[in-house]
Every structure is written in C-alpha cells, then in structure tokens.
Scaffold this motif. Structure first.
Motif, PDB file in Angstrom:
ATOM      1  N   ALA A 104      64.134  41.793   2.773  1.00 46.03           N
ATOM      2  CA  ALA A 104      63.457  42.979   2.262  1.00 46.03           C
ATOM      3  C   ALA A 104      63.580  42.918   0.755  1.00 46.03           C
ATOM      4  O   ALA A 104      64.670  42.689   0.232  1.00 46.03           O
ATOM      5  N   VAL A 105      62.482  43.089   0.064  1.00 44.05           N
ATOM      6  CA  VAL A 105      62.495  43.114  -1.393  1.00 44.05           C
ATOM      7  C   VAL A 105      62.072  44.515  -1.815  1.00 44.05           C
ATOM      8  O   VAL A 105      60.973  44.967  -1.500  1.00 44.05           O
ATOM      9  N   PHE A 106      62.988  45.195  -2.505  1.00 42.50           N
ATOM     10  CA  PHE A 106      62.753  46.551  -2.989  1.00 42.50           C
ATOM     11  C   PHE A 106      62.563  46.481  -4.494  1.00 42.50           C
ATOM     12  O   PHE A 106      63.400  45.915  -5.201  1.00 42.50           O
ATOM     13  N   ILE A 107      61.464  47.022  -4.974  1.00 46.15           N
ATOM     14  CA  ILE A 107      61.091  46.934  -6.380  1.00 46.15           C
ATOM     15  C   ILE A 107      60.920  48.346  -6.921  1.00 46.15           C
ATOM     16  O   ILE A 107      60.167  49.136  -6.359  1.00 46.15           O
ATOM     17  N   THR A 108      61.630  48.662  -7.994  1.00 45.41           N
ATOM     18  CA  THR A 108      61.425  49.930  -8.691  1.00 45.41           C
ATOM     19  C   THR A 108      60.911  49.598 -10.086  1.00 45.41           C
ATOM     20  O   THR A 108      61.355  48.625 -10.705  1.00 45.41           O
ATOM     21  N   TYR A 109      59.974  50.405 -10.569  1.00 38.39           N
ATOM     22  CA  TYR A 109      59.322  50.039 -11.827  1.00 38.39           C
ATOM     23  C   TYR A 109      58.618  51.236 -12.438  1.00 38.39           C
ATOM     24  O   TYR A 109      58.256  52.197 -11.754  1.00 38.39           O
ATOM     25  N   VAL A 148      51.411  40.416  -8.686  1.00 40.89           N
ATOM     26  CA  VAL A 148      52.488  39.460  -8.363  1.00 40.89           C
ATOM     27  C   VAL A 148      52.616  39.315  -6.850  1.00 40.89           C
ATOM     28  O   VAL A 148      52.708  38.195  -6.332  1.00 40.89           O
ATOM     29  N   LEU A 149      52.600  40.422  -6.129  1.00 37.45           N
ATOM     30  CA  LEU A 149      52.672  40.349  -4.664  1.00 37.45           C
ATOM     31  C   LEU A 149      51.511  39.529  -4.109  1.00 37.45           C
ATOM     32  O   LEU A 149      51.699  38.675  -3.237  1.00 37.45           O
ATOM     33  N   ASP A 150      50.314  39.780  -4.617  1.00 32.95           N
ATOM     34  CA  ASP A 150      49.136  39.036  -4.170  1.00 32.95           C
ATOM     35  C   ASP A 150      49.283  37.545  -4.437  1.00 32.95           C
ATOM     36  O   ASP A 150      48.897  36.718  -3.611  1.00 32.95           O
ATOM     37  N   SER A 151      49.858  37.197  -5.592  1.00 35.92           N
ATOM     38  CA  SER A 151      50.008  35.774  -5.934  1.00 35.92           C
ATOM     39  C   SER A 151      50.958  35.055  -4.986  1.00 35.92           C
ATOM     40  O   SER A 151      50.902  33.835  -4.852  1.00 35.92           O
ATOM     41  N   PHE A 152      51.825  35.801  -4.301  1.00 35.09           N
ATOM     42  CA  PHE A 152      52.736  35.227  -3.317  1.00 35.09           C
ATOM     43  C   PHE A 152      52.225  35.413  -1.883  1.00 35.09           C
ATOM     44  O   PHE A 152      52.932  35.112  -0.927  1.00 35.09           O
ATOM     45  N   GLY A 153      51.023  35.939  -1.748  1.00 31.36           N
ATOM     46  CA  GLY A 153      50.471  36.133  -0.420  1.00 31.36           C
ATOM     47  C   GLY A 153      51.121  37.276   0.346  1.00 31.36           C
ATOM     48  O   GLY A 153      51.023  37.335   1.567  1.00 31.36           O
ATOM     49  N   GLN A 154      51.760  38.194  -0.381  1.00 31.64           N
ATOM     50  CA  GLN A 154      52.417  39.343   0.247  1.00 31.64           C
ATOM     51  C   GLN A 154      51.424  40.479   0.372  1.00 31.64           C
ATOM     52  O   GLN A 154      51.252  41.267  -0.540  1.00 31.64           O
ATOM     53  N   ARG A 155      50.760  40.530   1.510  1.00 34.58           N
ATOM     54  CA  ARG A 155      49.745  41.558   1.714  1.00 34.58           C
ATOM     55  C   ARG A 155      50.374  42.912   2.017  1.00 34.58           C
ATOM     56  O   ARG A 155      49.974  43.932   1.492  1.00 34.58           O
ATOM     57  N   GLY A 156      51.368  42.940   2.876  1.00 37.43           N
ATOM     58  CA  GLY A 156      51.953  44.201   3.322  1.00 37.43           C
ATOM     59  C   GLY A 156      53.033  44.718   2.394  1.00 37.43           C
ATOM     60  O   GLY A 156      53.886  43.959   1.938  1.00 37.43           O
ATOM     61  N   TRP A 202      56.097  54.028  -2.890  1.00 39.50           N
ATOM     62  CA  TRP A 202      56.431  55.415  -3.163  1.00 39.50           C
ATOM     63  C   TRP A 202      56.003  55.719  -4.591  1.00 39.50           C
ATOM     64  O   TRP A 202      56.263  54.927  -5.494  1.00 39.50           O
ATOM     65  N   THR A 203      55.348  56.855  -4.780  1.00 40.03           N
ATOM     66  CA  THR A 203      54.946  57.276  -6.120  1.00 40.03           C
ATOM     67  C   THR A 203      55.842  58.435  -6.556  1.00 40.03           C
ATOM     68  O   THR A 203      56.552  59.032  -5.739  1.00 40.03           O
ATOM     69  N   GLU A 245      57.756  60.128 -18.400  1.00 38.57           N
ATOM     70  CA  GLU A 245      57.455  58.920 -17.637  1.00 38.57           C
ATOM     71  C   GLU A 245      57.996  59.048 -16.217  1.00 38.57           C
ATOM     72  O   GLU A 245      58.945  59.787 -15.954  1.00 38.57           O
ATOM     73  N   ILE A 246      57.378  58.305 -15.309  1.00 38.74           N
ATOM     74  CA  ILE A 246      57.781  58.342 -13.898  1.00 38.74           C
ATOM     75  C   ILE A 246      57.741  56.915 -13.349  1.00 38.74           C
ATOM     76  O   ILE A 246      57.039  56.050 -13.865  1.00 38.74           O
ATOM     77  N   ASN A 247      58.509  56.673 -12.327  1.00 40.17           N
ATOM     78  CA  ASN A 247      58.565  55.363 -11.691  1.00 40.17           C
ATOM     79  C   ASN A 247      57.795  55.359 -10.386  1.00 40.17           C
ATOM     80  O   ASN A 247      57.415  56.406  -9.863  1.00 40.17           O
ATOM     81  N   GLN A 248      57.623  54.168  -9.866  1.00 36.18           N
ATOM     82  CA  GLN A 248      57.142  53.959  -8.512  1.00 36.18           C
ATOM     83  C   GLN A 248      58.077  52.952  -7.859  1.00 36.18           C
ATOM     84  O   GLN A 248      58.871  52.304  -8.540  1.00 36.18           O
ATOM     85  N   ALA A 249      57.990  52.821  -6.564  1.00 36.59           N
ATOM     86  CA  ALA A 249      58.820  51.855  -5.847  1.00 36.59           C
ATOM     87  C   ALA A 249      57.998  51.233  -4.735  1.00 36.59           C
ATOM     88  O   ALA A 249      57.120  51.872  -4.158  1.00 36.59           O
ATOM     89  N   ILE A 250      58.299  49.963  -4.462  1.00 32.17           N
ATOM     90  CA  ILE A 250      57.632  49.223  -3.389  1.00 32.17           C
ATOM     91  C   ILE A 250      58.699  48.508  -2.577  1.00 32.17           C
ATOM     92  O   ILE A 250      59.679  47.997  -3.130  1.00 32.17           O
ATOM     93  N   ILE A 251      58.491  48.472  -1.275  1.00 35.90           N
ATOM     94  CA  ILE A 251      59.289  47.602  -0.422  1.00 35.90           C
ATOM     95  C   ILE A 251      58.333  46.678   0.317  1.00 35.90           C
ATOM     96  O   ILE A 251      57.256  47.105   0.757  1.00 35.90           O
ATOM     97  N   THR A 252      58.696  45.418   0.355  1.00 26.10           N
ATOM     98  CA  THR A 252      57.916  44.425   1.096  1.00 26.10           C
ATOM     99  C   THR A 252      58.895  43.524   1.843  1.00 26.10           C
ATOM    100  O   THR A 252      60.055  43.388   1.448  1.00 26.10           O
ATOM    101  N   PHE A 253      58.448  42.935   2.919  1.00 23.15           N
ATOM    102  CA  PHE A 253      59.300  42.081   3.738  1.00 23.15           C
ATOM    103  C   PHE A 253      58.765  40.662   3.685  1.00 23.15           C
ATOM    104  O   PHE A 253      57.594  40.428   3.975  1.00 23.15           O
TER     105      PHE A 253
END
Length: 98
Positions: free
Chosen positions: A3-8, A19-27, A31-32, A53-61
């Motif tokens: 699981a890769v959790f990204i906050t930004y 970046v996710l697309d470049s690795f073929g990570q579709r799913g 969180w906004t 300012e506010i962050n977002q977060a993504i989790i991908t597997f």
C-alpha cells in the motif's frame, strides 16, 4: 503487495496522478481537504484564514514491491523540485486482500 499512501499539497494534484499513470497505477482512492503540517519544518496546511493551504491524500495498492519502491523514488524526485509545497509517501505490506 504494498500500500502506498501519499500526502501532498493540493498544488501537486495533477502531477501525482501523472506519476501514478506513468507507473500504470490506474486504481487509487483520494481524500480532499486533508489538513496537517510537516513533522520537521513544514508549514501548516489547515484550510483556514490563517493557514489557507490544504492537502490531499491518495492510497494506491501496488502488486510489485520493486515497483512500489520506484514509485516512491519518483515521488521523492517530484518533492525535490518544490520542497516547500509538501509531499510525503509511505509504503507498507498488505495482507489478506481480495
């Protein structure tokens, strides 16, 4: 599997998806309106009058452990281009999934 959790910072939104697309990570799940502040020297991102300012977060597997490491490496490179914006990524093992 990892699981890769990204906050930004929300300013990175399109770049993170690219970046996710470049690795073929579709799913992924995003969180906004995620508030927080960096643990070392990051400015608060609270989405309020004082700290707008506010962050977002993504989790991908990611199926492949090496691919997850490469993904995190690419995100770290992106962070290096604008370190004041704020970007962190974390990976951990995933068990018992379907």
């Amino acid at each position: 599997m990892k699981a890769v959790f990204i906050t930004y910072s929300q300013a990175y939104n399109e770049e993170i998806v690219d970046v996710l697309d470049s690795f073929g990570q579709r799913g992924f799940t995003r969180w906004t309106d995620v508030g927080g502040r960096g643990s070392v020297d990051g400015l608060p991102h609270y989405g309020n009058h004082t700290w707008p300012e506010i962050n977002q977060a993504i989790i991908t597997f990611v199926e492949d452990d090496a691919k997850a490491a490469d993904l995190i490496r690419s995100l770290k490179e992106l962070d290096g281009k604008s370190p004041d914006l704020g970007l962190r990524a974390f990976a951990w093992n995933v068990e018992n999934y379907f």
